[in-house]
Write an enzyme that holds these catalytic residues in place. Structure first.
Site, PDB file in Angstrom:
ATOM      1  N   LYS B  75     -10.952   7.812  11.226  1.00 22.35           N
ATOM      2  CA  LYS B  75     -10.813   6.534  10.167  1.00 22.35           C
ATOM      3  C   LYS B  75     -12.102   5.846   9.562  1.00 22.35           C
ATOM      4  CE  LYS B  75      -7.875   2.617   9.512  1.00 22.35           C
ATOM      5  NZ  LYS B  75      -6.894   1.330   9.903  1.00 22.35           N
ATOM      6  N   SER B 150      -2.523   0.823   7.645  1.00 20.51           N
ATOM      7  CA  SER B 150      -3.627   1.263   7.040  1.00 20.51           C
ATOM      8  C   SER B 150      -4.084   2.662   7.182  1.00 20.51           C
ATOM      9  CB  SER B 150      -4.460   0.116   6.969  1.00 20.51           C
ATOM     10  OG  SER B 150      -5.044   0.223   8.380  1.00 20.51           O
ATOM     11  N   SER B 174      -0.671  -0.536  12.037  1.00 21.87           N
ATOM     12  CA  SER B 174      -1.535   0.613  11.222  1.00 21.87           C
ATOM     13  C   SER B 174      -1.615   2.027  11.699  1.00 21.87           C
ATOM     14  CB  SER B 174      -2.833   0.098  10.931  1.00 21.87           C
ATOM     15  OG  SER B 174      -2.724  -0.987  10.041  1.00 21.87           O
TER      16      SER B 174
END
Lengths: 97, 475
Positions: B75, B150, B174
């Site tokens: 990420k 997210s 997330s």
């Protein structure tokens, strides 16, 4: 209403955010909706409850106080939008009204 | 899609030369460019094939790390030296990391190959991956749906077979929610289990780093590698890390707690029925189902968004247009530079959260909001303490619904926040949680089940997850 338009302008100033007129309007409406929802917490009597600031109990984490290298000046300046070989460059700080 | 189901099988194929790692890396790079429309990656590392060649040599020499040849996406909120780190924000669009995050360093040390950095909600703020300067990520299962957020890019990358596994972060769900929306395993460790050094801070007392994968075995393997105390993060736990891959046999019957508060109004009936079906199956094996109560969960969202926006408003004060990256032009003075840079550099949701956080911390409102929320955090933690004195794990749905449509909730921030109803409490309490894919709804969208365990009981969490996974494999 929890927050007025004037409040939003004041908070933006504290947060160092420029807001356009339409953004002030939007944030006033949205923040009010969210803060009204958050008032839900007032249903709870928390008079005798200790606040919890951190999920895992950890206090006084010590380490040896040894001198170590840190980020080099070159690395520190690498991502600056404007710099010399030694300094970050910013616009004038002191202005005369 | 692949000839292996987990990393153990892949490594065997590589050792027996039935699989070429360079071809495997090239295959993934090709797939990434073929599936650009999903928008899972912010940056792709084309040198992955060269790195694969080196690691292949190590594998054949017999001297290699535990993750040798595993191709992992990270990420874009985690630092990798000399690579871009944007947090999917315009304000960091030209930023290159000057060091590597501990969790990523550990992956590299064990010979994993980092294939790229995945798209996410800006500064990890969002539940749909629609708040990104790189554009929305599409759900590979149904491209009209969101992948969750997210860590939407990390989930989509694994679900679309663009890598073997990925790393995400979980501040309020997330990892677990996008894992549920994309039909994957996704684990949020206990707070402090994995060092946060090199993770761009959103809400420092909530942020955790964890893996996405198609198998529980890979989840356990990656977790074993990235866990552990790190002197660079004083909040990382000085607790021994067990080998999560080899799990000891359970001596006692597993006690599974079902909190009625997680099965009430707002839970989609298809999701509810499928989770209840799994609970029925558990009753027939070595598990005892116990009704429990987590009465303060209904206050979790309010407490969570007060505390995390407060922490975020403080953490994001560092983006000032002076030391890194984006700077707005034509500022008359320094104050102007700050306010213009932050206006132009941050997206709408990030600004909204900075505003909320600044408000709840401001003079006159601190006690009413921030302190109150900290007290409620204690009540939520106490609920879990009580529950875990009776049960081993708590079982709930991960999300009240399956993946929603792109644009569906984008214009209603409160509605978006409420979608985190089952996940934020684990972050408030600092406990681990995992999403287990348990089937599909009538539209073919994945349904996720969440298990939570007490702090640092990831082993118990993984054992229980295996039990459920094995039950489902027998279906």
């Amino acid at each position: 209403m929890a927050v007025s338009r004037e409040d939003v302008i004041y908070i933006a100033k504290l947060a160092k955010l420029e807001l356009k007129e339409n953004e002030i309007d939007d944030y006033t409406i949205q923040m009010n909706r969210i803060l009204v929802y958050m008032d839900k917490l007032n249903e709870l009597d928390t008079e005798k409850v200790e606040p919890l600031s951190h999920p895992v109990p950890a206090v006084n984490i010590f380490r040896e106080d040894t001198v170590k290298g840190s980020v080099s000046r070159e690395d520190a300046l690498k991502n600056a939008p404007e710099s010399t070989e030694e300094f970050f460059i910013v616009p004038k700080i002191i202005t005369v009204e | 899609m692949q000839s292996y189901n987990n990393h153990r099988e892949k490594l065997t194929l590589l050792k027996e030369k039935k699989l070429s790692l360079t071809e495997n890396a090239a295959f993934y790079l090709d797939r990434i460019s073929e599936h650009k429309d999903i928008n899972a990656f912010n940056f792709v590392f084309e040198d992955s094939v060269e790195i694969a060649a080196n690691i292949e040599k190590k594998i054949h020499s017999g001297n290699h790390g535990r993750l040798a040849g595993m191709i992992i996406a990270v990420k874009d909120v985690l630092a990798i030296k000399d690579k871009p780190l944007t947090c999917s924000s315009k304000i960091l669009r030209n930023f290159n990391s000057i060091f590597t995050a501990t969790a990523v360093e550990k992956l590299i040390q064990e010979d994993a190959i980092i294939i790229g950095k995945t798209n996410c909600d800006e500064f990890a703020m969002g539940s749909s991956n629609e708040n990104s300067a790189f554009g929305s990520v599409l759900n590979p299962i149904d491209k009209t749906k969101v992948p969750g957020g997210s860590s939407g890019g990390s989930a989509a990358a694994v679900a679309a077979y663009l890598c073997d596994a990925s790393i995400g972060t979980d501040t309020g769900g997330s990892i677990r929610q996008p894992a549920a929306f994309c039909g994957l395993f996704g684990l949020k460790p206990s707070y402090g289990r994995v060092s946060r050094y090199g993770l761009t801070a959103f809400a420092s007392s909530f942020d955790t780093i964890g893996p996405f994968a198609n198998s529980l075995e890979d989840i356990a393997l990656i977790l074993s590698v990235i866990s552990g105390f790190d002197e660079k993060d004083s909040t990382s736990a000085r607790i021994e890390v067990p080998d999560f891959v080899t799990q000891p046999d359970r001596e006692k019957k597993l006690k599974v707690g079902i909190p009625s508060e997680y099965f009430g109004d707002g839970l989609n009936p298809e999701v509810k029925n499928r989770v209840l079906e799994v609970i029925e199956k558990l009753k027939n094996v070595e598990a005892e189902i116990i009704d429990i109560h987590l009465p303060h969960n209904q206050f979790a969202i309010a407490a969570y968004y007060i505390l995390t926006t407060a922490e975020a408003s403080s953490n994001l004060a560092r983006y000032d247009g002076v030391r890194y990256s984006y700077r707005s032009k034509d500022s008359a003075n320094l104050n102007d530079l700050y306010t213009k840079t932050r206006h132009d550099g941050f997206g709408d949701e990030v600004k909204r959260r900075i505003m909320l956080g600044t408000y709840v911390l401001s003079s006159g409102y601190y006690d009413a909001y921030y302190l109150k929320a900290q007290k409620v955090r204690r009540l939520i933690k106490s609920d879990f303490d009580k529950a875990f004195s009776i049960v081993d794990v708590v079982l709930t749905p991960t999300s009240p619904f399956t993946a929603f449509s792109i644009g569906e909730k984008k214009d209603d921030p409160l509605e978006m926040y409420l979608s985190d109803i089952y996940t934020t409490s684990a972050n408030l309490a600092g406990i681990p949680g995992i999403n287990i894919p348990i089937g599909y709804d009538l539209k073919g969208l994945p349904i996720g089940l969440q298990l939570m365990a007490n702090q640092f009981e990831e082993q118990k969490l993984l054992q229980s997850a295996s039990l459920i996974d094995n039950l489902l494999k027998q279906e």
